[in-house]
Enzyme design. Structure first.
Site, PDB file in Angstrom:
ATOM      1  N   SER A  50     -38.202 -32.235 -17.373  1.00 33.57           N
ATOM      2  CA  SER A  50     -38.779 -32.006 -18.706  1.00 33.57           C
ATOM      3  C   SER A  50     -37.734 -31.873 -19.810  1.00 33.57           C
ATOM      4  O   SER A  50     -37.898 -31.071 -20.730  1.00 33.57           O
ATOM      5  CB  SER A  50     -39.708 -30.778 -18.675  1.00 33.57           C
ATOM      6  OG  SER A  50     -40.796 -31.026 -17.800  1.00 33.57           O
ATOM      7  N   HIS A 103     -34.767 -38.648  -5.111  1.00 34.18           N
ATOM      8  CA  HIS A 103     -35.608 -38.031  -6.138  1.00 34.18           C
ATOM      9  C   HIS A 103     -36.711 -37.233  -5.443  1.00 34.18           C
ATOM     10  O   HIS A 103     -37.214 -37.642  -4.392  1.00 34.18           O
ATOM     11  CB  HIS A 103     -36.213 -39.114  -7.035  1.00 34.18           C
ATOM     12  CG  HIS A 103     -36.871 -38.559  -8.253  1.00 34.18           C
ATOM     13  ND1 HIS A 103     -38.108 -37.969  -8.215  1.00 34.18           N
ATOM     14  CD2 HIS A 103     -36.449 -38.474  -9.543  1.00 34.18           C
ATOM     15  CE1 HIS A 103     -38.426 -37.550  -9.439  1.00 34.18           C
ATOM     16  NE2 HIS A 103     -37.431 -37.850 -10.256  1.00 34.18           N
ATOM     17  N   LYS A 158     -39.391 -44.559 -13.647  1.00 30.04           N
ATOM     18  CA  LYS A 158     -40.325 -44.412 -12.507  1.00 30.04           C
ATOM     19  C   LYS A 158     -41.222 -45.654 -12.386  1.00 30.04           C
ATOM     20  O   LYS A 158     -40.771 -46.756 -12.669  1.00 30.04           O
ATOM     21  CB  LYS A 158     -41.158 -43.141 -12.669  1.00 30.04           C
ATOM     22  CG  LYS A 158     -40.316 -41.906 -12.943  1.00 30.04           C
ATOM     23  CD  LYS A 158     -41.104 -40.646 -12.786  1.00 30.04           C
ATOM     24  CE  LYS A 158     -40.285 -39.456 -13.225  1.00 30.04           C
ATOM     25  NZ  LYS A 158     -40.896 -38.185 -12.934  1.00 30.04           N
ATOM     26  N   ASN A 187     -35.058 -42.378 -16.252  1.00 31.39           N
ATOM     27  CA  ASN A 187     -35.777 -42.810 -15.042  1.00 31.39           C
ATOM     28  C   ASN A 187     -37.184 -43.233 -15.447  1.00 31.39           C
ATOM     29  O   ASN A 187     -38.033 -42.392 -15.731  1.00 31.39           O
ATOM     30  CB  ASN A 187     -35.822 -41.626 -14.056  1.00 31.39           C
ATOM     31  CG  ASN A 187     -36.635 -41.935 -12.809  1.00 31.39           C
ATOM     32  OD1 ASN A 187     -36.992 -43.091 -12.556  1.00 31.39           O
ATOM     33  ND2 ASN A 187     -36.928 -40.898 -12.027  1.00 31.39           N
ATOM     34  N   GLY A 243     -41.842 -33.422 -14.818  1.00 27.35           N
ATOM     35  CA  GLY A 243     -43.119 -33.947 -15.314  1.00 27.35           C
ATOM     36  C   GLY A 243     -44.139 -32.865 -15.631  1.00 27.35           C
ATOM     37  O   GLY A 243     -45.321 -33.159 -15.816  1.00 27.35           O
ATOM     38  N   GLU A 247     -32.541 -31.158 -10.155  1.00 26.60           N
ATOM     39  CA  GLU A 247     -33.874 -31.318 -10.718  1.00 26.60           C
ATOM     40  C   GLU A 247     -34.829 -30.342 -10.046  1.00 26.60           C
ATOM     41  O   GLU A 247     -35.388 -30.652  -8.977  1.00 26.60           O
ATOM     42  CB  GLU A 247     -34.377 -32.738 -10.482  1.00 26.60           C
ATOM     43  CG  GLU A 247     -33.554 -33.797 -11.158  1.00 26.60           C
ATOM     44  CD  GLU A 247     -34.396 -35.023 -11.484  1.00 26.60           C
ATOM     45  OE1 GLU A 247     -34.499 -35.350 -12.658  1.00 26.60           O
ATOM     46  OE2 GLU A 247     -34.978 -35.611 -10.571  1.00 26.60           O
ATOM     47  N   GLU A 252     -39.742 -36.895  -5.964  1.00 19.35           N
ATOM     48  CA  GLU A 252     -40.992 -37.629  -5.700  1.00 19.35           C
ATOM     49  C   GLU A 252     -40.870 -38.429  -4.409  1.00 19.35           C
ATOM     50  O   GLU A 252     -41.822 -38.529  -3.634  1.00 19.35           O
ATOM     51  CB  GLU A 252     -41.322 -38.534  -6.903  1.00 19.35           C
ATOM     52  CG  GLU A 252     -41.831 -37.710  -8.078  1.00 19.35           C
ATOM     53  CD  GLU A 252     -41.544 -38.295  -9.450  1.00 19.35           C
ATOM     54  OE1 GLU A 252     -41.158 -39.468  -9.555  1.00 19.35           O
ATOM     55  OE2 GLU A 252     -41.691 -37.532 -10.436  1.00 19.35           O
TER      56      GLU A 252
HETATM   57  C1  PEP Z   1     -37.365 -37.257 -13.454  1.00 19.77           C
HETATM   58  O1  PEP Z   1     -38.144 -38.133 -13.220  1.00 19.77           O
HETATM   59  O2  PEP Z   1     -36.294 -37.245 -12.854  1.00 19.77           O
HETATM   60  C2  PEP Z   1     -37.722 -36.260 -14.465  1.00 19.77           C
HETATM   61  C3  PEP Z   1     -36.856 -35.305 -14.672  1.00 19.77           C
HETATM   62  O3  PEP Z   1     -38.921 -36.373 -15.110  1.00 19.77           O
HETATM   63  P1  PEP Z   1     -39.389 -35.582 -16.433  1.00 19.77           P
HETATM   64  O4  PEP Z   1     -38.256 -35.665 -17.438  1.00 19.77           O
HETATM   65  O5  PEP Z   1     -40.605 -36.292 -16.908  1.00 19.77           O
HETATM   66  O6  PEP Z   1     -39.644 -34.168 -16.037  1.00 19.77           O
END
Ligand code: PEP
Length: 254
Positions: A213, A95, A11, A9, A173, A167, A97
């Protein structure tokens, strides 16, 4: 056996040059299909150029969001038909976010998931608890609520076409990854929810990704768990080396 899916992703990162060069590098790494599915989710304005680069390689692509209506006066939105038109196979929905910053509710996520499935686009439906909810012992309750509402009304014969991404919000992040045990526990719960809504045969077909992460050094531990069928990768998907190392971990376990 379920195939691993490693999904990057991007983003709202990278510019056109950066997207092109990352896509080019991935197309070189994965020229032909193997035992692991690999896909990237560029910003929508770069989808078409990334698609041209990845076309013919083993790397699929998808969008980070879509609207549930087919077409019409919906300024700023993109439909599943448009995504299919530029070769998308997947779309990320819900997601965290978007849930937090853009008011994406379970109801909206559900409408989008149904619309994606109706056009043969694979929805990657994200769910996960906040740190506050985890610390209050509400993880299971939150995940169940999001599962029930975001995936409502999906018939059994379509559920294999859905990818679920667990997630935990506190791991996205932040560099704080869920341990393999913590992630597996939630994934196993999700599998049980699928069994009780459908049956074990259907439940076994659904891929449940972990996201939050994921990095080359924790990928093996996470992907080695029985109910973790891949990863949704944010930060580590922006560099071809770290993304390729995560994909390599999946290949090693496949
Ligand atoms: C994500 O954007 O879905 C995500 C898991 O980000 P990160 O791997 O940076 O934590």
């Amino acid at each position: 056996m379920r195939r691993f899916l490693i999904a990057g992703n991007w983003k709202m990162n990278l510019d056109r040059k950066g997207s092109d060069s990352l896509a080019r590098s991935l197309a070189e790494h994965y020229p032909s299909p193997g035992n692991v599915d690999v896909a990237v989710f560029p910003p929508s304005v770069y989808l078409q150029t990334v698609a041209r680069i990845l076309d013919g390689s083993a790397v699929g692509w998808g969008a980070q969001n879509m609207y549930h209506q087919g077409n019409g006066a919906y300024t700023g939105e993109i439909s599943s038909a448009m995504l299919l038109d530029v070769g998308c196979r997947y779309v990320i929905l819900g997601h965290s976010e978007r849930r937090v910053l853009m008011d994406e509710t379970d109801l909206k996520v559900n409408a989008k998931a149904l619309a994606a499935l109706a056009t043969d686009l694979t929805p990657v439906v994200c769910l996960g608890e906040t740190l506050e909810q985890r610390e209050a012992g509400k993880t299971q309750e939150v995940i169940k609520r999001q599962f029930e509402a975001s995936l409502a009304g999906i018939p059994a014969e379509m559920i294999a076409g859905v990818v679920i991404a667990y997630e935990p919000v506190w791991a996205i992040g932040t560099g704080k990854v869920a341990t393999g045990d913590q992630a597996q526990e939630v994934h196993a719960d999700l599998r049980k929810m699928l069994v009780s809504r459908y049956n074990s045969q259907f439940a076994e077909q659904v891929r449940i990704l972990y996201g939050g992460s994921v990095k080359p050094d924790n990928a093996i531990d996470l992907l080695g768990r029985p109910d973790i069928d891949g990863a949704l990768v944010g930060g580590a998907s922006l560099k071809s080396d770290s993304f390729a190392d995560i994909v390599a971990a999946a290949f090693a376990l496949a």
